[in-house]
Motif scaffolding. Structure first.
Motif, PDB file in Angstrom:
ATOM      1  N   VAL A 127      10.423   6.408   9.809  1.00 46.20           N
ATOM      2  CA  VAL A 127      10.153   5.652   8.582  1.00 46.20           C
ATOM      3  C   VAL A 127       8.676   5.262   8.530  1.00 46.20           C
ATOM      4  CG1 VAL A 127      10.697   3.571   7.261  1.00 46.20           C
ATOM      5  CG2 VAL A 127      12.504   4.714   8.580  1.00 46.20           C
ATOM      6  N   MET A 128       8.026   5.496   7.403  1.00 49.79           N
ATOM      7  CA  MET A 128       6.656   5.051   7.174  1.00 49.79           C
ATOM      8  C   MET A 128       6.639   4.067   6.012  1.00 49.79           C
ATOM      9  SD  MET A 128       3.237   7.268   6.235  1.00 49.79           S
ATOM     10  CE  MET A 128       1.982   6.582   5.145  1.00 49.79           C
ATOM     11  N   ILE A 129       5.966   2.936   6.230  1.00 47.02           N
ATOM     12  CA  ILE A 129       5.904   1.888   5.213  1.00 47.02           C
ATOM     13  C   ILE A 129       4.440   1.541   4.969  1.00 47.02           C
ATOM     14  CG2 ILE A 129       6.680  -0.418   4.538  1.00 47.02           C
ATOM     15  CD1 ILE A 129       8.836  -0.154   6.756  1.00 47.02           C
ATOM     16  N   ASP A 185      11.613  10.679   7.574  1.00 54.22           N
ATOM     17  CA  ASP A 185      12.814  10.717   6.760  1.00 54.22           C
ATOM     18  C   ASP A 185      12.797   9.723   5.609  1.00 54.22           C
ATOM     19  OD1 ASP A 185      14.415  12.589   8.556  1.00 54.22           O
ATOM     20  OD2 ASP A 185      13.902  10.988   9.952  1.00 54.22           O
ATOM     21  N   VAL A 186      12.005   8.659   5.750  1.00 52.29           N
ATOM     22  CA  VAL A 186      11.950   7.620   4.723  1.00 52.29           C
ATOM     23  C   VAL A 186      10.500   7.196   4.515  1.00 52.29           C
ATOM     24  CG1 VAL A 186      12.669   5.296   4.050  1.00 52.29           C
ATOM     25  CG2 VAL A 186      14.240   6.743   5.370  1.00 52.29           C
ATOM     26  N   LEU A 187      10.093   7.141   3.255  1.00 47.64           N
ATOM     27  CA  LEU A 187       8.793   6.594   2.874  1.00 47.64           C
ATOM     28  C   LEU A 187       9.039   5.389   1.980  1.00 47.64           C
ATOM     29  CD1 LEU A 187       5.655   6.668   2.460  1.00 47.64           C
ATOM     30  CD2 LEU A 187       6.100   8.170   0.483  1.00 47.64           C
ATOM     31  N   TYR A 216       1.583   7.604  -5.467  1.00 44.95           N
ATOM     32  CA  TYR A 216       1.549   9.044  -5.764  1.00 44.95           C
ATOM     33  C   TYR A 216       0.961   9.827  -4.592  1.00 44.95           C
ATOM     34  CZ  TYR A 216      -0.825  13.246  -7.501  1.00 44.95           C
ATOM     35  OH  TYR A 216      -1.319  14.516  -7.642  1.00 44.95           O
ATOM     36  N   ARG A 217      -0.168   9.324  -4.048  1.00 40.12           N
ATOM     37  CA  ARG A 217      -0.797  10.021  -2.915  1.00 40.12           C
ATOM     38  C   ARG A 217       0.157  10.094  -1.727  1.00 40.12           C
ATOM     39  NH1 ARG A 217      -5.240   6.526  -4.473  1.00 40.12           N
ATOM     40  NH2 ARG A 217      -6.790   7.759  -5.625  1.00 40.12           N
ATOM     41  N   CYS A 218       0.833   8.998  -1.452  1.00 38.17           N
ATOM     42  CA  CYS A 218       1.742   8.955  -0.302  1.00 38.17           C
ATOM     43  C   CYS A 218       2.929   9.891  -0.509  1.00 38.17           C
ATOM     44  CB  CYS A 218       2.214   7.528  -0.058  1.00 38.17           C
ATOM     45  SG  CYS A 218       0.915   6.412   0.530  1.00 38.17           S
ATOM     46  N   CYS A 219       3.499   9.886  -1.712  1.00 37.22           N
ATOM     47  CA  CYS A 219       4.619  10.783  -1.999  1.00 37.22           C
ATOM     48  C   CYS A 219       4.195  12.242  -1.882  1.00 37.22           C
ATOM     49  CB  CYS A 219       5.178  10.503  -3.385  1.00 37.22           C
ATOM     50  SG  CYS A 219       6.039   8.933  -3.553  1.00 37.22           S
ATOM     51  N   ARG A 220       3.027  12.551  -2.395  1.00 36.93           N
ATOM     52  CA  ARG A 220       2.529  13.928  -2.349  1.00 36.93           C
ATOM     53  C   ARG A 220       2.381  14.405  -0.907  1.00 36.93           C
ATOM     54  NH1 ARG A 220      -3.101  14.680  -5.177  1.00 36.93           N
ATOM     55  NH2 ARG A 220      -3.668  13.280  -3.468  1.00 36.93           N
ATOM     56  N   ALA A 221       1.832  13.558  -0.055  1.00 35.75           N
ATOM     57  CA  ALA A 221       1.626  13.945   1.334  1.00 35.75           C
ATOM     58  C   ALA A 221       2.936  13.994   2.117  1.00 35.75           C
ATOM     59  CB  ALA A 221       0.663  12.961   2.001  1.00 35.75           C
ATOM     60  N   ALA A 222       3.869  13.109   1.785  1.00 36.40           N
ATOM     61  CA  ALA A 222       5.090  12.982   2.578  1.00 36.40           C
ATOM     62  C   ALA A 222       6.194  13.934   2.161  1.00 36.40           C
ATOM     63  CB  ALA A 222       5.606  11.543   2.486  1.00 36.40           C
ATOM     64  N   LEU A 223       6.207  14.376   0.908  1.00 32.00           N
ATOM     65  CA  LEU A 223       7.358  15.108   0.371  1.00 32.00           C
ATOM     66  C   LEU A 223       7.748  16.335   1.187  1.00 32.00           C
ATOM     67  CD1 LEU A 223       9.507  15.102  -1.785  1.00 32.00           C
ATOM     68  CD2 LEU A 223       7.936  16.347  -3.292  1.00 32.00           C
ATOM     69  N   PRO A 224       6.826  17.189   1.612  1.00 32.84           N
ATOM     70  CA  PRO A 224       7.261  18.346   2.412  1.00 32.84           C
ATOM     71  C   PRO A 224       7.990  17.946   3.688  1.00 32.84           C
ATOM     72  CG  PRO A 224       4.998  18.631   1.652  1.00 32.84           C
ATOM     73  CD  PRO A 224       5.370  17.214   1.356  1.00 32.84           C
ATOM     74  N   VAL A 265      12.652   8.270  -0.652  1.00 34.49           N
ATOM     75  CA  VAL A 265      11.491   7.453  -1.010  1.00 34.49           C
ATOM     76  C   VAL A 265      12.013   6.210  -1.705  1.00 34.49           C
ATOM     77  CG1 VAL A 265       9.378   7.284  -2.393  1.00 34.49           C
ATOM     78  CG2 VAL A 265      10.002   9.472  -1.323  1.00 34.49           C
ATOM     79  N   VAL A 266      11.521   5.051  -1.285  1.00 30.33           N
ATOM     80  CA  VAL A 266      11.828   3.814  -1.990  1.00 30.33           C
ATOM     81  C   VAL A 266      10.505   3.172  -2.384  1.00 30.33           C
ATOM     82  CG1 VAL A 266      13.010   1.599  -1.994  1.00 30.33           C
ATOM     83  CG2 VAL A 266      13.942   3.499  -0.651  1.00 30.33           C
ATOM     84  N   ASN A 267      10.280   3.066  -3.674  1.00 29.63           N
ATOM     85  CA  ASN A 267       9.070   2.428  -4.188  1.00 29.63           C
ATOM     86  C   ASN A 267       9.358   0.956  -4.477  1.00 29.63           C
ATOM     87  OD1 ASN A 267       7.506   4.855  -4.253  1.00 29.63           O
ATOM     88  ND2 ASN A 267       8.584   5.463  -6.119  1.00 29.63           N
ATOM     89  N   ILE A 268       8.376   0.110  -4.196  1.00 31.07           N
ATOM     90  CA  ILE A 268       8.516  -1.316  -4.476  1.00 31.07           C
ATOM     91  C   ILE A 268       7.842  -1.615  -5.807  1.00 31.07           C
ATOM     92  CG2 ILE A 268       8.172  -3.669  -3.670  1.00 31.07           C
ATOM     93  CD1 ILE A 268       9.949  -1.991  -1.847  1.00 31.07           C
TER      94      ILE A 268
END
Length: 265
Positions: free
Chosen positions: A12-14, A88-90, A124-132, A142-145
């Motif tokens: 998990v990355m937060i 597995d989780v962002l 957006y940057r984090c999702c782009r890097a993490a998605l693969p 992905v859970v956005n706050i």
């Protein structure tokens, strides 16, 4: 009772996790068995948060991550995969909220750009890097706050616009990522007792009266919602907004108080 195995084997990355909601979320995932990377612009405080959890026996690490910088984000994601064994989780918790100027037309471009860049484009940057990486494991989430500011008017023009945009990004990314086995959801908290409210207890007492459940939120309230949406318990949920606000946006407490039934007296 917390399930100490629900996230066993998960990485998990937060972001924005040195304090407040992010730190509480890191604790929640760690207590449920995940290996967690705490990231924040404030490296020493991120390390302090991680060290505190490691001292309690949890697998938690820290890394400086400035979500306004693509290279910093990509390095943090790569580090998360390495440190946790998988990603597995962002959780996108990093945000910027600049106080409004008294007159809208006096608002500086710099403040507007900063709030949008960190709060919306940072996610957006984090999702782009993490998605693969999220897709590779077949159980990515992905859970956005977000914030109730993205749903109704509570002030803070730039922050509110960014949080509203985060809701839209959640839905569009959920549509794209579903075929790749990744779910994307949004949690929208109301007023939460964090360091931003330090020394403002009287103000919080006033705000509390606006909440149908009679209190403001605690970081742990939001962390519990995040953990649910990231877990297998939410396996058929994506693109949704879970509002965690004590009923604030559902019930007009001020109106109900003003318009009293004659039998109430």
């Amino acid at each position: 009772m917390t399930d100490t195995t629900r996230f066993a084997g998960h990485g998990v990355m937060i972001t924005g996790a040195a304090r407040g909601i992010g730190a509480a979320t890191a604790r929640r995932f760690a207590e449920e068995g995940a290996t967690v990377l705490v990231t924040d612009r404030d490296g020493p405080e991120a390390e302090e948060t991680a060290a505190r959890l490691r001292g309690e026996g949890h697998a938690v690490w820290a890394r400086v991550c400035d979500v306004s910088d693509r290279a910093s984000v990509e390095a943090a994601v790569a580090h998360a995969v390495d440190a946790c064994g998988s990603l597995d989780v962002l959780v996108n918790s990093a945000a910027s909220c600049t106080p409004d100027t008294p007159l809208f037309e006096d608002g500086p471009d710099e403040a507007w750009a900063r709030d949008l860049d960190i709060t919306l484009t940072g996610a957006y940057r984090c999702c782009r890097a993490a998605l693969p990486h999220l897709a590779a494991g077949g159980r990515g989430a992905v859970v956005n706050i977000g914030s109730v500011n993205g749903l109704q008017d509570f002030g803070n023009h730039a922050y509110s616009a960014a949080k509203a945009g985060l809701g839209s990004l959640t839905r569009t990314l959920a549509g794209h990522a579903a075929a790749r086995g990744v779910r994307v959801n949004l949690v929208t908290p109301g007023t939460v007792r964090t360091s931003a409210w330090e020394g403002r207890d009287e103000e919080l007492d006033e705000i509390r009266t606006l909440y149908p459940l009679g209190r403001v939120g605690e970081p742990e309230d939001v962390a519990a919602a995040v953990a649910f949406l990231a877990s297998r318990d939410a396996a058929w949920i994506t693109g949704t907004t879970l509002t965690v606000d004590g009923g604030l946006t559902a019930v007009n407490t001020g109106f109900r108080t003003a318009v009293r039934h004659p039998d109430d007296d």
